[in-house]
Write a protein that holds these residues in place. Structure first.
Motif, mmCIF file in Angstrom:
data_model
loop_
_atom_site.group_PDB
_atom_site.id
_atom_site.type_symbol
_atom_site.label_atom_id
_atom_site.label_comp_id
_atom_site.label_asym_id
_atom_site.label_seq_id
_atom_site.Cartn_x
_atom_site.Cartn_y
_atom_site.Cartn_z
ATOM 1 N N MET A 31 -41.495 -35.479 19.166
ATOM 2 C CA MET A 31 -40.733 -36.527 19.786
ATOM 3 C C MET A 31 -41.582 -37.794 19.811
ATOM 4 O O MET A 31 -42.767 -37.738 20.092
ATOM 5 N N THR A 32 -40.949 -38.904 19.531
ATOM 6 C CA THR A 32 -41.630 -40.195 19.598
ATOM 7 C C THR A 32 -41.078 -40.981 20.778
ATOM 8 O O THR A 32 -40.033 -40.627 21.350
ATOM 9 N N TYR A 33 -41.756 -42.051 21.128
ATOM 10 C CA TYR A 33 -41.289 -42.907 22.209
ATOM 11 C C TYR A 33 -39.931 -43.516 21.846
ATOM 12 O O TYR A 33 -39.057 -43.650 22.707
ATOM 13 N N ALA A 34 -39.742 -43.839 20.568
ATOM 14 C CA ALA A 34 -38.465 -44.395 20.120
ATOM 15 C C ALA A 34 -37.345 -43.368 20.324
ATOM 16 O O ALA A 34 -36.230 -43.748 20.725
ATOM 17 N N ASN A 35 -37.621 -42.088 20.055
ATOM 18 C CA ASN A 35 -36.623 -41.037 20.290
ATOM 19 C C ASN A 35 -36.255 -40.975 21.770
ATOM 20 O O ASN A 35 -35.071 -40.837 22.121
ATOM 21 N N GLN B 4 -36.520 -43.378 24.014
ATOM 22 C CA GLN B 4 -35.766 -44.576 24.382
ATOM 23 C C GLN B 4 -34.320 -44.490 23.922
ATOM 24 O O GLN B 4 -33.401 -44.873 24.646
ATOM 25 N N GLU B 5 -34.102 -43.967 22.722
ATOM 26 C CA GLU B 5 -32.743 -43.799 22.213
ATOM 27 C C GLU B 5 -31.972 -42.807 23.077
ATOM 28 O O GLU B 5 -30.796 -43.024 23.396
ATOM 29 N N TYR C 109 -39.089 -33.853 27.551
ATOM 30 C CA TYR C 109 -40.096 -34.802 28.025
ATOM 31 C C TYR C 109 -40.483 -34.508 29.470
ATOM 32 O O TYR C 109 -41.660 -34.441 29.804
#
Length: 93
Positions: free
Chosen positions: A1-5, A7-8, A61
């Protein structure tokens, strides 16, 4: 998982930067009810998949989050208690 994921996922669920576990669960239930194909002729199965995927990302998360039980963290989460504690000390003296 990324921070962009993350946030989306928050955007899909309509959550801000801070939310309680109860708020996250309530928002997920609300969106699933609103978009479920069995509840409404306008229901969208694809939207349900997006909502559920977003909820899984947020759940993943928060499952890895380490809770802090320090006094400073307690007072950050409960600012009224900090004030009560300060004034109780004042009146005791």
């Amino acid at each position: 998982m990324t921070y962009a994921n993350l946030q989306e996922a928050l955007q899909i669920l309509g959550l801000g930067e801070r939310a309680t576990l109860g708020e996250i669960k309530a928002r997920h239930r609300e969106l699933v009810k609103r978009h479920h194909p069995d509840a409404d002729a306008q229901g969208d199965p694809e939207r349900i998949r997006l909502i559920n995927a977003a909820y899984r990302i947020v759940s993943e998360y928060i499952a890895g989050y380490r809770f802090s039980f320090t006094e400073d963290e307690f007072y950050e989460q409960n600012p009224d208690e900090r004030l009560r504690n300060q004034f109780m000390d004042f009146y005791r003296n």
